[in-house]
Design a protein around this motif. Structure first.
Motif, PDB file in Angstrom:
ATOM      1  N   LYS A  72      38.214  48.190  28.514  1.00 49.99           N
ATOM      2  CA  LYS A  72      37.624  47.488  27.367  1.00 49.99           C
ATOM      3  C   LYS A  72      36.163  47.212  27.678  1.00 49.99           C
ATOM      4  O   LYS A  72      35.783  46.969  28.830  1.00 49.99           O
ATOM      5  CB  LYS A  72      38.347  46.180  27.077  1.00 49.99           C
ATOM      6  N   TRP A  73      35.330  47.186  26.638  1.00 53.73           N
ATOM      7  CA  TRP A  73      33.916  46.879  26.816  1.00 53.73           C
ATOM      8  C   TRP A  73      33.698  45.388  27.033  1.00 53.73           C
ATOM      9  O   TRP A  73      32.679  44.976  27.586  1.00 53.73           O
ATOM     10  CB  TRP A  73      33.110  47.324  25.591  1.00 53.73           C
ATOM     11  N   VAL A 106      36.273  47.381  40.746  1.00 54.97           N
ATOM     12  CA  VAL A 106      36.830  46.173  40.121  1.00 54.97           C
ATOM     13  C   VAL A 106      35.778  45.091  39.960  1.00 54.97           C
ATOM     14  O   VAL A 106      35.547  44.571  38.861  1.00 54.97           O
ATOM     15  CB  VAL A 106      38.025  45.652  40.946  1.00 54.97           C
ATOM     16  N   PHE A 107      35.115  44.739  41.049  1.00 57.09           N
ATOM     17  CA  PHE A 107      34.188  43.607  40.981  1.00 57.09           C
ATOM     18  C   PHE A 107      32.936  43.945  40.182  1.00 57.09           C
ATOM     19  O   PHE A 107      32.380  43.084  39.509  1.00 57.09           O
ATOM     20  CB  PHE A 107      33.837  43.139  42.390  1.00 57.09           C
ATOM     21  N   SER A 108      32.486  45.202  40.246  1.00 64.31           N
ATOM     22  CA  SER A 108      31.315  45.583  39.457  1.00 64.31           C
ATOM     23  C   SER A 108      31.597  45.494  37.964  1.00 64.31           C
ATOM     24  O   SER A 108      30.817  44.899  37.204  1.00 64.31           O
ATOM     25  CB  SER A 108      30.875  47.006  39.824  1.00 64.31           C
ATOM     26  N   PRO A 165      42.746  38.625  43.336  1.00 65.73           N
ATOM     27  CA  PRO A 165      44.153  38.635  43.754  1.00 65.73           C
ATOM     28  C   PRO A 165      44.884  39.922  43.383  1.00 65.73           C
ATOM     29  O   PRO A 165      45.689  40.437  44.171  1.00 65.73           O
ATOM     30  CB  PRO A 165      44.754  37.432  43.012  1.00 65.73           C
ATOM     31  N   ILE A 166      44.605  40.459  42.192  1.00 69.74           N
ATOM     32  CA  ILE A 166      45.275  41.686  41.773  1.00 69.74           C
ATOM     33  C   ILE A 166      44.892  42.837  42.705  1.00 69.74           C
ATOM     34  O   ILE A 166      45.745  43.618  43.153  1.00 69.74           O
ATOM     35  CB  ILE A 166      44.918  42.020  40.316  1.00 69.74           C
ATOM     36  N   ALA A 167      43.593  42.946  43.009  1.00 68.54           N
ATOM     37  CA  ALA A 167      43.140  44.020  43.890  1.00 68.54           C
ATOM     38  C   ALA A 167      43.751  43.883  45.281  1.00 68.54           C
ATOM     39  O   ALA A 167      44.152  44.880  45.895  1.00 68.54           O
ATOM     40  CB  ALA A 167      41.616  43.999  43.978  1.00 68.54           C
ATOM     41  N   ASN A 168      43.838  42.667  45.791  1.00 68.90           N
ATOM     42  CA  ASN A 168      44.425  42.457  47.117  1.00 68.90           C
ATOM     43  C   ASN A 168      45.924  42.738  47.129  1.00 68.90           C
ATOM     44  O   ASN A 168      46.461  43.262  48.119  1.00 68.90           O
ATOM     45  CB  ASN A 168      44.159  41.029  47.593  1.00 68.90           C
ATOM     46  N   ILE A 169      46.601  42.376  46.052  1.00 63.01           N
ATOM     47  CA  ILE A 169      48.038  42.651  45.972  1.00 63.01           C
ATOM     48  C   ILE A 169      48.297  44.159  46.011  1.00 63.01           C
ATOM     49  O   ILE A 169      49.285  44.623  46.585  1.00 63.01           O
ATOM     50  CB  ILE A 169      48.626  42.035  44.681  1.00 63.01           C
ATOM     51  N   VAL A 170      47.396  44.932  45.418  1.00 70.98           N
ATOM     52  CA  VAL A 170      47.550  46.390  45.406  1.00 70.98           C
ATOM     53  C   VAL A 170      47.187  46.999  46.758  1.00 70.98           C
ATOM     54  O   VAL A 170      47.889  47.874  47.273  1.00 70.98           O
ATOM     55  CB  VAL A 170      46.680  47.002  44.286  1.00 70.98           C
ATOM     56  N   THR A 171      46.095  46.529  47.373  1.00 73.48           N
ATOM     57  CA  THR A 171      45.566  47.195  48.567  1.00 73.48           C
ATOM     58  C   THR A 171      46.205  46.742  49.871  1.00 73.48           C
ATOM     59  O   THR A 171      46.442  47.572  50.764  1.00 73.48           O
ATOM     60  CB  THR A 171      44.051  46.984  48.662  1.00 73.48           C
ATOM     61  N   ALA A 205      41.648  50.678  36.213  1.00 75.60           N
ATOM     62  CA  ALA A 205      42.823  50.085  35.572  1.00 75.60           C
ATOM     63  C   ALA A 205      42.906  48.585  35.857  1.00 75.60           C
ATOM     64  O   ALA A 205      43.188  47.787  34.954  1.00 75.60           O
ATOM     65  CB  ALA A 205      44.090  50.788  36.059  1.00 75.60           C
ATOM     66  N   ILE A 206      42.649  48.200  37.105  1.00 76.77           N
ATOM     67  CA  ILE A 206      42.702  46.781  37.470  1.00 76.77           C
ATOM     68  C   ILE A 206      41.604  46.005  36.752  1.00 76.77           C
ATOM     69  O   ILE A 206      41.833  44.904  36.233  1.00 76.77           O
ATOM     70  CB  ILE A 206      42.575  46.614  38.994  1.00 76.77           C
ATOM     71  N   SER A 207      40.394  46.573  36.696  1.00 79.25           N
ATOM     72  CA  SER A 207      39.282  45.873  36.033  1.00 79.25           C
ATOM     73  C   SER A 207      39.521  45.763  34.534  1.00 79.25           C
ATOM     74  O   SER A 207      39.060  44.803  33.894  1.00 79.25           O
ATOM     75  CB  SER A 207      37.972  46.610  36.300  1.00 79.25           C
ATOM     76  N   GLY A 208      40.227  46.730  33.942  1.00 83.15           N
ATOM     77  CA  GLY A 208      40.549  46.625  32.527  1.00 83.15           C
ATOM     78  C   GLY A 208      41.584  45.563  32.252  1.00 83.15           C
ATOM     79  O   GLY A 208      41.603  44.941  31.177  1.00 83.15           O
ATOM     80  N   TRP A 209      42.460  45.320  33.228  1.00 81.74           N
ATOM     81  CA  TRP A 209      43.507  44.317  33.057  1.00 81.74           C
ATOM     82  C   TRP A 209      42.976  42.923  33.350  1.00 81.74           C
ATOM     83  O   TRP A 209      43.286  41.962  32.641  1.00 81.74           O
ATOM     84  CB  TRP A 209      44.662  44.661  33.990  1.00 81.74           C
TER      85      TRP A 209
END
Length: 369
Positions: free
Chosen positions: A367-368, A192-194, A289-295, A276-280
């Motif tokens: 997405k690029w 995600v962060f990369s 926040p999205i990554a933390n909500i998932v993990t 998927a999270i990084s694309g969103w």
């Protein structure tokens, strides 16, 4: 092929230069293993006892109730067939098995109660033997209605046996759970962060203008993460072996092949989820926040630090289908009981379904820019 190899090597170099990523992928999980493992939470849990009731009368019911205690907090009692209970004892799922014979409490014979203990769990054995003796005394006085001057030995007797179980207690439960959690964190947070940072810096936009296609870039990223995931899993389990004395599949070296396969499946699943999270997410501020909500919910609801049976039933009915639950259960079955991949049908199916869904969502959202 040269493009795939070059991008994989370059991505590996970038990853190992990222000290923050290495800390969260390795040292933080190792710290959790050390703290939770050394605290030894086993001593705070009531011993788990299996009871085989062949009598099925008032006296045996009174004995079982006494073993459980007034608030079901003295012993964790589970009734069932003697053969099944002994199998659970041998695999480490129970601390002792108590067998109540037919005709228990009858005035015409001495009833011999058979207690089988796990010889490695001396503290639990002491608690169970004391509770069993007191419970038999209570049944002898209250249910059998025997005068005070008679000895308990005239009606009841206890026959004991000790066996060596295969369970490893809380440490054996913790290590594969933390390894599964580390696979999740490396797959989601590392990706995600990369990727979000690459988007913000325009790296992906510049790569789009080169002969490198999306498949080249994604294969390089996924391969890098999978290599790191396998190495990370090996390191964490090795730490559990060296520092905590955990054994893997009773010393069967072929179990490492199963561990590798599970690490790759779990890594692919959570890498796809991270993509998927990084694309969103548009920026790092929204990605975190999205990554933390998932993990975070999975970290505490997927049986990483404690068994699912301590959770309310309605929570367990949902958490048992989480992707981290499938991975943690599979790694734990391989490392502690020596189960093979063919024995993990439900877990493998769960990982496959979650992986396919995550990859499909990732391809739709990537997405690029």
């Amino acid at each position: 092929m040269s493009l795939y190899l070059a991008l994989t090597v370059a991505s590996l170099k970038m990853y190992f230069r990222n000290k923050q990523a290495l800390f969260w992928a390795l040292f933080f999980p190792m710290l959790i293993i050390g703290i939770f493992g050394l605290m030894n939470f086993d001593q705070y849990n009531p011993p788990d006892v299996g009871v085989s009731d062949l009598a099925g009368n008032d006296a045996s019911s009174a004995l079982i109730s006494s073993l459980r205690g007034p608030d079901n907090d003295v012993l964790g009692v589970d009734t069932g067939d003697a053969a099944d209970l002994h199998e659970r004892l041998n695999s480490g799922g129970l601390d002792a098995v108590i067998e109540i014979p037919e005709g228990f409490g009858s005035a015409e014979q001495v009833s011999t109660v058979r207690a089988t203990y796990d010889l490695r769990k001396t503290q639990e054995q002491g608690v169970i033997s004391t509770v069993l003796a007191q419970s038999l005394e209570r049944v002898f006085r209250d249910v059998a209605d025997v005068p005070e001057e008679y000895l308990i030995e005239s009606r009841f007797d206890i026959e004991t046996e000790a066996v060596a179980g295969q369970g490893q207690g809380f440490k054996g439960f913790l290590v594969p759970g933390v390894a599964a959690m580390a696979i999740m964190q490396a797959g989601i947070f590392g990706v995600v962060f990369s990727l979000v940072r690459f988007k913000a810096q325009g790296v992906l936009r510049r790569l789009q203008a080169t002969p490198i296609g999306p498949s080249h870039f994604l294969v390089g990223q996924v391969t890098t993460r999978l290599v790191v995931t396998v190495l990370q899993t090996y390191v964490l389990i090795a730490v559990g072996i060296i520092l905590l004395g955990v054994t893997i599949a009773n010393g069967d070296l072929t179990a490492w092949i199963d561990i590798t396969v599970l690490a790759l499946l779990g890594g692919a699943l959570f890498i796809s989820l991270g993509l998927a999270i990084s694309g969103w997410a548009k920026t790092e501020d929204t990605a975190a926040p999205i990554a933390n909500i998932v993990t975070l919910p999975m970290m505490f609801l997927s049986g990483v630090f404690f068994p699912l049976n301590v959770l309310p039933d309605w929570v367990t009915s949902v958490s048992q289908f989480l992707p981290l639950t499938y991975l943690a259960d599979a790694l734990r079955a391989v490392t502690t009981t020596g189960a093979g991949l063919t024995d993990l049908g439900a877990e493998m199916a769960g990982l496959a379904v979650w992986g396919a869904v995550s990859f499909l969502v990732a391809t739709r959202l990537f997405k690029w820019e």
